[in-house]
Design an enzyme around this catalytic site. Structure first.
Site, PDB file in Angstrom:
ATOM      1  N   ARG A  57       0.873  -1.185   0.000  1.00  0.00           N
ATOM      2  CA  ARG A  57       0.000   0.000   0.000  1.00  0.00           C
ATOM      3  C   ARG A  57       0.906   1.229   0.000  1.00  0.00           C
ATOM      4  O   ARG A  57       2.123   1.113   0.143  1.00  0.00           O
ATOM      5  CB  ARG A  57      -1.013  -0.001   1.155  1.00  0.00           C
ATOM      6  N   GLY A  58       0.268   2.394  -0.141  1.00  0.00           N
ATOM      7  CA  GLY A  58       1.045   3.629  -0.278  1.00  0.00           C
ATOM      8  C   GLY A  58       1.197   3.936  -1.763  1.00  0.00           C
ATOM      9  O   GLY A  58       1.509   3.036  -2.564  1.00  0.00           O
ATOM     10  N   ALA A  59       0.994   5.212  -2.120  1.00  0.00           N
ATOM     11  CA  ALA A  59       0.866   5.571  -3.542  1.00  0.00           C
ATOM     12  C   ALA A  59       2.056   5.138  -4.405  1.00  0.00           C
ATOM     13  O   ALA A  59       1.880   4.554  -5.479  1.00  0.00           O
ATOM     14  CB  ALA A  59       0.663   7.079  -3.647  1.00  0.00           C
ATOM     15  N   ARG A 100      -7.073  -0.194  -6.744  1.00  0.00           N
ATOM     16  CA  ARG A 100      -7.313   0.894  -5.777  1.00  0.00           C
ATOM     17  C   ARG A 100      -7.480   2.188  -6.579  1.00  0.00           C
ATOM     18  O   ARG A 100      -6.622   2.508  -7.400  1.00  0.00           O
ATOM     19  CB  ARG A 100      -6.172   1.014  -4.767  1.00  0.00           C
ATOM     20  N   GLN A 205      -1.959   2.663   9.989  1.00  0.00           N
ATOM     21  CA  GLN A 205      -0.652   2.650   9.307  1.00  0.00           C
ATOM     22  C   GLN A 205       0.393   3.477  10.068  1.00  0.00           C
ATOM     23  O   GLN A 205       1.591   3.211   9.970  1.00  0.00           O
ATOM     24  CB  GLN A 205      -0.788   3.209   7.881  1.00  0.00           C
ATOM     25  N   ASP A 246      -1.701  10.843  -2.189  1.00  0.00           N
ATOM     26  CA  ASP A 246      -2.035   9.849  -3.214  1.00  0.00           C
ATOM     27  C   ASP A 246      -2.349  10.489  -4.549  1.00  0.00           C
ATOM     28  O   ASP A 246      -2.356   9.823  -5.582  1.00  0.00           O
ATOM     29  CB  ASP A 246      -3.224   9.003  -2.755  1.00  0.00           C
ATOM     30  N   ASN A 257      -5.215  12.678   0.411  1.00  0.00           N
ATOM     31  CA  ASN A 257      -4.351  11.820   1.242  1.00  0.00           C
ATOM     32  C   ASN A 257      -5.231  11.075   2.249  1.00  0.00           C
ATOM     33  O   ASN A 257      -6.450  11.275   2.303  1.00  0.00           O
ATOM     34  CB  ASN A 257      -3.277  12.657   1.948  1.00  0.00           C
ATOM     35  N   LYS A 258      -4.580  10.231   3.025  1.00  0.00           N
ATOM     36  CA  LYS A 258      -5.293   9.367   3.977  1.00  0.00           C
ATOM     37  C   LYS A 258      -6.302  10.150   4.805  1.00  0.00           C
ATOM     38  O   LYS A 258      -6.018  11.260   5.265  1.00  0.00           O
ATOM     39  CB  LYS A 258      -4.250   8.677   4.871  1.00  0.00           C
TER      40      LYS A 258
END
Ligand code: MRU
Length: 364
Positions: A57-59, A100, A205, A246, A257-258
């Site tokens: 995960r993570g862009a 995603r 996270q 992201d 973002n998150k």
């Protein structure tokens, strides 16, 4: 970055490719911080599932995974004829893209790979070009993160207290990370500082991944509940905020973002605390004209209603936290407007968010 296992440090990348096995190699992030394991996805279908299920995960990391997944899918082709090959690659592209929706890095990476493949006259040539381009994307990701570190390190002064949200560290990229890159560079320059990691419910996270990374790197840090940041800001205990993203809209400077990033940006503005967003160039979306057009991933309500962890015997378990029978909403990301952002830390410099479009020639 180095991972310490049984007292020994060994360098790992979050995403890699095994050419002989045509497999993508991924750190299994769902097991961290309790267990460190590297897994292989042996088909592009497995690679897309690993993105969807958040093994990776993570862009930036899902960008590189999609890049390798596209090359992997291209190399799986057993049919005949360029037209059939291109149709197959198009299907692989769509499957990886859909895994995603919010991060733009996978799309930017795969569009570039397909562009590079066009110069191949045969299927075999295009397969070789696809893997070369995927490897180049991964290398560029690492280079951009290193440059973000150089650009952002002067922001981290001796004794500062820095807040970060979610994980925009090396686990969210191929290596080094974006929000963490200035921290690692400042540490290398001998400066001491303290990092507050937002827990980042519902998947935590910050508590699991960012805290693990900082611990591995020997950086002083504390995990805080998501709701604690306002209190700490009010008491003067936070000097700077750095997060990742992201998707940053090049035309407007809006930042996805998150979930919870927007809240922190509002709080930072209220308390006159500088708020920075660190991104590689693959995170910029030059097409969308309004942040409300960004597709926001809605995830399973079960993530909000419960939590994952390990019990005393080390066994990984999910527990139900919320009232059984209650439902939940679980948007994975939010959008922060440019007026709340002090600067975007890019590999080529720190820019006010509304200056991205004017500087687009330097940023592509
Ligand atoms: O849902 P995740 O864990 O993939 O979300 C990650 C984040 O929101 C990060 O902050 C983001 O990807 C920016 S850093 C790559």
């Amino acid at each position: 970055m180095n991972v310490i296992q049984r007292g020994k440090a060994r360098a790992y990348r979050t995403v890699d490719f095994d050419e002989a096995a045509n497999a993508v190699r991924l750190i299994e992030q769902r097991l961290l911080p309790h267990r460190f394991e590297v897994v292989s996805t042996r088909t592009h279908v497995e690679t897309a599932a690993a993105i969807r299920d958040m093994v990776v995960r993570g862009a930036g990391a899902i960008g590189a995974t999609a890049a390798f997944g596209l090359a992997q899918g291209a190399r799986e082709f057993k049919g005949r004829g360029l037209a059939a090959f291109e149709k197959h690659v198009g299907r692989v592209f769509e499957r990886l893209k859909e895994a995603r929706p919010t991060a733009v890095d996978p799309v930017n990476a795969m569009v570039e790979i397909r562009r590079r493949m066009e110069s191949g006259g045969t299927i075999a040539e295009r397969q070789v070009l696809a893997l070369e381009a995927a490897r180049d994307f991964a290398e560029e990701d690492v280079r951009h993160c290193r440059e973000i570190g150089e650009q952002g390190a002067p922001l981290i002064r001796e004794g500062m207290r820095v807040l970060t949200h979610c994980n925009a560290g090396w686990l969210a990229f191929v290596d080094i990370g974006t929000a963490t890159a200035p921290l690692y560079a400042a540490q290398a320059a001998g400066r001491k500082f303290h990092v507050f990691c937002d827990e980042t419910r519902p998947r935590c996270q910050g508590a699991s991944l960012t805290a693990w990374e900082l611990h591995q790197q020997g950086i002083a840090h504390s995990v805080i509940a998501d709701n604690a940041a306002g209190h700490l800001m009010q008491r003067g205990e936070i000097d700077l905020v750095i997060v990742g993203s992201d998707r940053v809209l090049g035309r407007t400077g809006e930042v996805a973002n998150k979930i919870g990033t927007y809240t922190k940006a509002v709080l930072a503005k209220r308390h006159r605390i500088p708020f920075y967003v660190a991104i590689p160039l693959s995170t910029i979306d030059w097409d969308l004209t309004d942040g409300m057009q960004i597709p926001i991933e809605e995830r399973s309500p079960t993530e909000v209603l419960g939590a994952w962890g390990v019990d005393e015997s080390g066994k990984r378990r999910r527990v139900q936290v919320a009232n059984p029978g209650s439902g939940a909403r679980n948007p994975g990301f939010d959008v922060t407007p440019p007026e709340l952002i002090t600067g975007i830390i890019t590999p080529v410099g720190i820019l006010p968010p509304r200056q991205l479009w004017k500087n687009r020639e330097r940023l592509v």
